[in-house]
Design an enzyme around this catalytic site. Structure first.
Site, PDB file in Angstrom:
ATOM      1  N   LYS A  94       0.868  -1.185   0.000  1.00 43.45           N
ATOM      2  CA  LYS A  94       0.000   0.000   0.000  1.00 43.45           C
ATOM      3  C   LYS A  94       0.895   1.222   0.000  1.00 43.45           C
ATOM      4  O   LYS A  94       2.053   1.152   0.432  1.00 43.45           O
ATOM      5  CB  LYS A  94      -0.865   0.006   1.269  1.00 43.45           C
ATOM      6  CG  LYS A  94      -2.140   0.776   1.149  1.00 43.45           C
ATOM      7  CD  LYS A  94      -3.241  -0.017   0.460  1.00 43.45           C
ATOM      8  CE  LYS A  94      -4.489   0.802   0.263  1.00 43.45           C
ATOM      9  NZ  LYS A  94      -5.573   0.016  -0.327  1.00 43.45           N
ATOM     10  N   VAL A 195     -20.217  -0.061  -6.013  1.00 46.54           N
ATOM     11  CA  VAL A 195     -20.349  -1.500  -5.764  1.00 46.54           C
ATOM     12  C   VAL A 195     -21.804  -1.860  -5.464  1.00 46.54           C
ATOM     13  O   VAL A 195     -22.394  -2.729  -6.128  1.00 46.54           O
ATOM     14  CB  VAL A 195     -19.430  -1.944  -4.592  1.00 46.54           C
ATOM     15  CG1 VAL A 195     -19.652  -3.418  -4.270  1.00 46.54           C
ATOM     16  CG2 VAL A 195     -17.970  -1.690  -4.938  1.00 46.54           C
TER      17      VAL A 195
HETATM   18  P1  NAD Z   1     -18.956   4.728  -3.550  1.00 47.16           P
HETATM   19  O1  NAD Z   1     -18.483   5.988  -2.926  1.00 47.16           O
HETATM   20  O2  NAD Z   1     -19.115   4.636  -5.028  1.00 47.16           O
HETATM   21  O3  NAD Z   1     -20.367   4.290  -2.919  1.00 47.16           O
HETATM   22  C1  NAD Z   1     -20.646   4.357  -1.563  1.00 47.16           C
HETATM   23  C2  NAD Z   1     -22.121   4.712  -1.419  1.00 47.16           C
HETATM   24  O4  NAD Z   1     -22.431   4.661  -0.025  1.00 47.16           O
HETATM   25  C3  NAD Z   1     -22.448   6.121  -1.899  1.00 47.16           C
HETATM   26  O5  NAD Z   1     -23.647   6.107  -2.654  1.00 47.16           O
HETATM   27  C4  NAD Z   1     -22.602   6.923  -0.609  1.00 47.16           C
HETATM   28  O6  NAD Z   1     -23.555   7.973  -0.722  1.00 47.16           O
HETATM   29  C5  NAD Z   1     -23.074   5.857   0.339  1.00 47.16           C
HETATM   30  N1  NAD Z   1     -22.723   6.091   1.734  1.00 47.16           N
HETATM   31  C6  NAD Z   1     -21.629   6.703   2.244  1.00 47.16           C
HETATM   32  N2  NAD Z   1     -21.654   6.664   3.595  1.00 47.16           N
HETATM   33  C7  NAD Z   1     -22.792   6.027   3.907  1.00 47.16           C
HETATM   34  C8  NAD Z   1     -23.364   5.681   5.131  1.00 47.16           C
HETATM   35  N3  NAD Z   1     -22.813   6.009   6.294  1.00 47.16           N
HETATM   36  N4  NAD Z   1     -24.535   4.997   5.097  1.00 47.16           N
HETATM   37  C9  NAD Z   1     -25.120   4.674   3.926  1.00 47.16           C
HETATM   38  N5  NAD Z   1     -24.636   5.001   2.736  1.00 47.16           N
HETATM   39  C10 NAD Z   1     -23.483   5.661   2.736  1.00 47.16           C
HETATM   40  O7  NAD Z   1     -17.952   3.598  -3.022  1.00 47.16           O
HETATM   41  P2  NAD Z   1     -17.763   2.128  -3.596  1.00 47.16           P
HETATM   42  O8  NAD Z   1     -16.643   2.126  -4.565  1.00 47.16           O
HETATM   43  O9  NAD Z   1     -19.089   1.566  -3.998  1.00 47.16           O
HETATM   44  O10 NAD Z   1     -17.220   1.384  -2.289  1.00 47.16           O
HETATM   45  C11 NAD Z   1     -18.119   1.027  -1.250  1.00 47.16           C
HETATM   46  C12 NAD Z   1     -17.347   0.238  -0.201  1.00 47.16           C
HETATM   47  O11 NAD Z   1     -16.754  -0.901  -0.799  1.00 47.16           O
HETATM   48  C13 NAD Z   1     -16.202   1.008   0.460  1.00 47.16           C
HETATM   49  O12 NAD Z   1     -16.071   0.564   1.798  1.00 47.16           O
HETATM   50  C14 NAD Z   1     -14.988   0.548  -0.340  1.00 47.16           C
HETATM   51  O13 NAD Z   1     -13.799   0.681   0.418  1.00 47.16           O
HETATM   52  C15 NAD Z   1     -15.347  -0.897  -0.577  1.00 47.16           C
HETATM   53  N6  NAD Z   1     -14.676  -1.504  -1.726  1.00 47.16           N
HETATM   54  C16 NAD Z   1     -14.872  -1.014  -2.985  1.00 47.16           C
HETATM   55  C17 NAD Z   1     -14.255  -1.614  -4.069  1.00 47.16           C
HETATM   56  C18 NAD Z   1     -14.476  -1.134  -5.469  1.00 47.16           C
HETATM   57  O14 NAD Z   1     -14.103  -1.850  -6.416  1.00 47.16           O
HETATM   58  N7  NAD Z   1     -15.087   0.027  -5.679  1.00 47.16           N
HETATM   59  C19 NAD Z   1     -13.413  -2.732  -3.869  1.00 47.16           C
HETATM   60  C20 NAD Z   1     -13.234  -3.222  -2.565  1.00 47.16           C
HETATM   61  C21 NAD Z   1     -13.874  -2.594  -1.511  1.00 47.16           C
END
Ligand code: NAD
Length: 359
Positions: A94, A195
């Site tokens: 990282k 996601v």
């Molecule tokens: P994103 O920012 O696209 O989506 C997150 C969504 O959650 C947004 O719509 C936001 O408004 C909402 N949100 C934020 N805080 C919130 C809360 N307290 N309660 C309810 N909704 C809330 O992010 P993402 O890329 O979809 O990632 C989501 C999670 O998955 C994160 O924890 C990220 O670290 C993890 N993750 C993502 C990926 C990836 O490929 N994008 C891979 C591994 C892990």
């Protein structure tokens, strides 16, 4: 005009890295301060027994170097476990850049970071994380070949993350109910962004009933429009009657305050670090809730990056994403027969896979 390589200006940082509780036998932790561009960064390589260490570059205004160091150590260790459990030939690493990306993320800083990565000669592959995006990785790719996730035509890795979550929910349903059919099953998704939004679509296609919440009303409404999902208040999503609770927003959602109220039989979602403390896995087990370890469930994105490498056939990706479900099935079966948490089995299996046989 060619931009000159970053000057190698290191200075004592006064951070107790070796004594940090997160150090955990890191292979290397390297610091770089580049006075010309203003870059202040750390790269951590936890373990590369399985392959080069991969991990995103987090660009955040950390309070101090101690916080940045602890974050990078914790996250790189997590990447080792994620890559090992998902059976890809990557190790865990990282990097962090200390600063406010909205003002300090300049091409010069990204190029200096790229030079830092390049100096490690392929031992670390950089991709994106909080505060950085695909374009930033492309900018770094102008100066180093050791970048991940920007292959032409690969699309958005969130697709694969969502697919991995979908596959794992299926495996958990099979474990808990004897069938991976989604028909008649209800899934409650917290957070319908990159996601969670894609996961909702996939689940709706498979016949699941959906309940969603999001802090963004727009995001929740968009998901509901596409999938006929019911929208509930974000504070209620973990309490609704559902077969599966799928956290796809933020970490720490599984804690002493929320676990007693969870109605679902299964927790499986894409968010990182869902357990507030390791003891919360035990609390879920005590309540008879099947908790699917988050770093396996959300590994589809890193598996996607593996299949973006030049000498790896992209056609293997779909089968590998399905394999995540088989690995989860094995973990849940072992946890069930041994009466321990799935997290404990998952960690132990990952460790078997990355520990050096020669040690
Ligand atoms: P994103 O920012 O696209 O989506 C997150 C969504 O959650 C947004 O719509 C936001 O408004 C909402 N949100 C934020 N805080 C919130 C809360 N307290 N309660 C309810 N909704 C809330 O992010 P993402 O890329 O979809 O990632 C989501 C999670 O998955 C994160 O924890 C990220 O670290 C993890 N993750 C993502 C990926 C990836 O490929 N994008 C891979 C591994 C892990």
């Amino acid at each position: 005009m060619a931009i000159p390589r970053a000057s190698r200006m290191e200075e004592p940082v006064g951070v107790m890295v070796l004594d940090s509780e997160f150090y955990d036998q890191h292979e290397a932790v390297v610091f770089r301060k580049d006075t010309r561009s203003g870059l202040r960064a750390i790269i951590a390589i936890h373990n590369s027994n399985r392959g080069p260490a991969i991990g995103g570059c987090r660009f955040l205004p950390y309070r101090n170097e101690q916080d940045a160091t602890e974050d990078v150590l914790r996250l790189s260790r997590g990447m080792t476990y994620k890559c090992a459990i998902s059976e890809i030939a990557f190790g865990g690493g990282k990097s962090v850049i200390i600063g406010d990306p909205s003002v300090e993320k300049t091409p010069a800083v990204l190029h200096a970071m790229a030079d830092f990565v390049e100096d490690l000669q392929g031992r670390y592959i950089v991709s994106f994380d909080m505060g950085t995006n695909l374009d930033d990785v492309r900018t770094m790719g102008q100066r180093t070949a050791h970048v991940g996730g920007i292959a032409d035509g690969a699309g958005n890795a969130s697709e694969s993350t969502a697919e991995g979550v979908f596959v794992c929910i299926g495996a958990a349903l099979r474990h808990r109910f004897g069938s991976d059919s989604f028909a008649g099953r209800t899934v409650a998704i917290q957070g319908v962004g990159n996601v969670g939004g894609r996961l909702a679509q996939r689940l709706a296609q498979a016949g699941a009933r959906l309940i969603v919440s999001d802090v963004s009303a727009e995001a929740a409404q968009a998901a509901a429009r596409d999938t006929a999902a019911e929208i509930v208040d974000n504070a209620m999503i973990h309490r609704v009657e559902a077969d599966v609770f799928s956290p796809c927003a933020r970490g720490g959602i599984l804690n002493a305050g929320t676990i007693p109220d969870i109605e679902a039989a299964i927790v499986a979602g894409g968010a990182n670090n869902q357990l507030s403390t390791p003891a919360d896995a035990q609390s879920l087990l005590a309540r008879g809730i099947v908790y699917c370890p988050d770093y396996l469930v959300n590994a589809g994105g890193i598996v996607d990056l593996y299949y973006q490498q030049p000498r790896i056939a992209r056609s293997g990706l779909a089968a590998h994403l399905r394999r995540l479900g088989a690995i989860l099935g094995e973990i849940l079966a072992r946890a069930g027969s041994e009466g321990v948490t799935p997290s404990a089995i998952c960690d132990a299996m990952a460790e078997e896979r990355f520990q050096d046989d020669r040690a």
